[in-house]
Scaffold this active site. Structure first.
Site, mmCIF file in Angstrom:
data_model
loop_
_atom_site.group_PDB
_atom_site.id
_atom_site.type_symbol
_atom_site.label_atom_id
_atom_site.label_comp_id
_atom_site.label_asym_id
_atom_site.label_seq_id
_atom_site.Cartn_x
_atom_site.Cartn_y
_atom_site.Cartn_z
ATOM 1 N N SER A 193 0.845 -1.198 0.000
ATOM 2 C CA SER A 193 0.000 0.000 0.000
ATOM 3 C C SER A 193 0.873 1.238 0.000
ATOM 4 O O SER A 193 2.020 1.220 0.485
ATOM 5 C CB SER A 193 -0.897 0.026 1.242
ATOM 6 O OG SER A 193 -1.576 1.263 1.371
ATOM 7 N N TYR A 206 -2.353 -0.529 10.434
ATOM 8 C CA TYR A 206 -2.406 -1.006 9.052
ATOM 9 C C TYR A 206 -1.140 -0.589 8.301
ATOM 10 O O TYR A 206 -0.519 -1.404 7.598
ATOM 11 C CB TYR A 206 -3.647 -0.426 8.374
ATOM 12 C CG TYR A 206 -3.791 -0.750 6.905
ATOM 13 C CD1 TYR A 206 -4.309 -1.967 6.488
ATOM 14 C CD2 TYR A 206 -3.431 0.184 5.927
ATOM 15 C CE1 TYR A 206 -4.465 -2.260 5.136
ATOM 16 C CE2 TYR A 206 -3.576 -0.096 4.574
ATOM 17 C CZ TYR A 206 -4.095 -1.317 4.187
ATOM 18 O OH TYR A 206 -4.241 -1.608 2.854
#
Length: 299
Positions: A193, A206
């Site tokens: 990501s 995350y």
């Protein structure tokens, strides 16, 4: 050349190819389902065209029921691969829809419901895929979990543990089980990501796992390269998947993705070509790389 052909040959404007402007306010409970999303994401169901790049190969995609995993599954099938997808039992409806698209492409599908936080399940799915298809050529480590955090002081250990087990433990377990089946020319692809490089405070846990996935990818590429096995990552930016309305940030959702240079969120379909490149022989000299698909935002 006819006028219709001229129009078809015109380049597509990336600023307006998909949904632009605000998203309607909406919220879902984890893990989130496609049917409840407004607008409906595009996974390439009607647009992706295969060219035989993965003919005869077998792929395992974790979190392959929806979002980026679904787009990769459809593309892989249309490129000639048989596809196994793992997913949570609560995502059965999404998984069945993905399976139907794989079958329409003329390929075999293997459905693997279960929870990646269970080591036995995350290990077994690699074994089951290899047994079902007689081979395993591509492993996409895509399953992920994120949730909006109201500051570090409010991040409970139980919640932190769920993110790490979903995003890191399961990834390691599946990769470890898959490697013995992989032969020269095989590929492992991690869904990292932009959060690994530009973390948001409300996604601190995350983002930590995504940074770890990048390190995992680069280290494993060095280990497996001498065996002819490539390991890479795709780093998506803001992509419209069920994970987004299930993140529990309704106030931020309407402007999701609009701060990118292209001024919009991406669609899962826009990730498919990246996964196909890294899975196929066309990417034969790409290993240890992190491929950004971010709407122009730098890593």
């Amino acid at each position: 050349m006819t006028e219709a052909q001229k129009q078809t040959d015109q380049p597509k404007d990336p600023r307006s190819e998909y949904h632009i402007g605000p998203f309607p306010r909406q919220e879902q409970k984890q893990p989130g389902l496609t049917a409840a999303m407004d607008p409906t994401p595009d996974h390439g169901e009607l647009s992706y065209q295969g060219h035989g790049r993965l003919a005869g190969k077998a792929a395992l995609i974790t979190g392959g029921d929806s979002g980026i995993g679904k787009a990769a599954a459809i593309a892989f099938a249309r490129e000639g691969a048989d596809v196994a997808i793992s997913y949570l039992p609560a995502e059965e409806d999404d998984a069945q829809d993905t399976a139907e698209w794989i079958r329409k492409a003329g390929r075999e599908v293997l459905l693997l419901p279960g929870d990646g936080r269970d080591e036995d399940f995350s290990t077994r799915i690699a074994d089951q895929t290899a047994e079902q298809f007689g081979r395993l050529d591509v492993v996409v480590l895509n399953a992920g979990y994120q949730k909006n955090r109201e500051g570090l002081a409010n991040l409970a250990t139980e919640d932190f543990d769920r993110v790490f087990k979903t995003n890191l433990y399961s990834l390691l377990w599946t990769a470890r089980a898959a490697v013995p089946y992989l032969k020269p020319g095989a590929s492992i692809i991690t869904t990292a990501s932009i959060q690994a490089f530009d973390p948001s405070p409300e996604l601190i846990d995350y983002a930590m796992t995504k940074a770890a996935q990048v390190a995992f990818t680069k280290a494993l590429a060095q280990e497996l390269g001498p065996q002819g096995i490539r390991v890479n990552a795709v780093a998506p930016g803001p992509i419209w998947t069920p994970l987004i309305p299930a993140t529990e940030w309704p106030d931020k959702l309407p402007t999701f993705g609009q701060d990118t240079p292209l001024a919009r969120a991406g669609q899962p379909a826009e990730l498919a070509a990246a996964y196909v490149l890294l899975a196929s022989d066309e990417g034969s000299y790409i290993s240890g790389a992190v491929l950004p698909v971010t709407g122009g935002t730098g890593l």
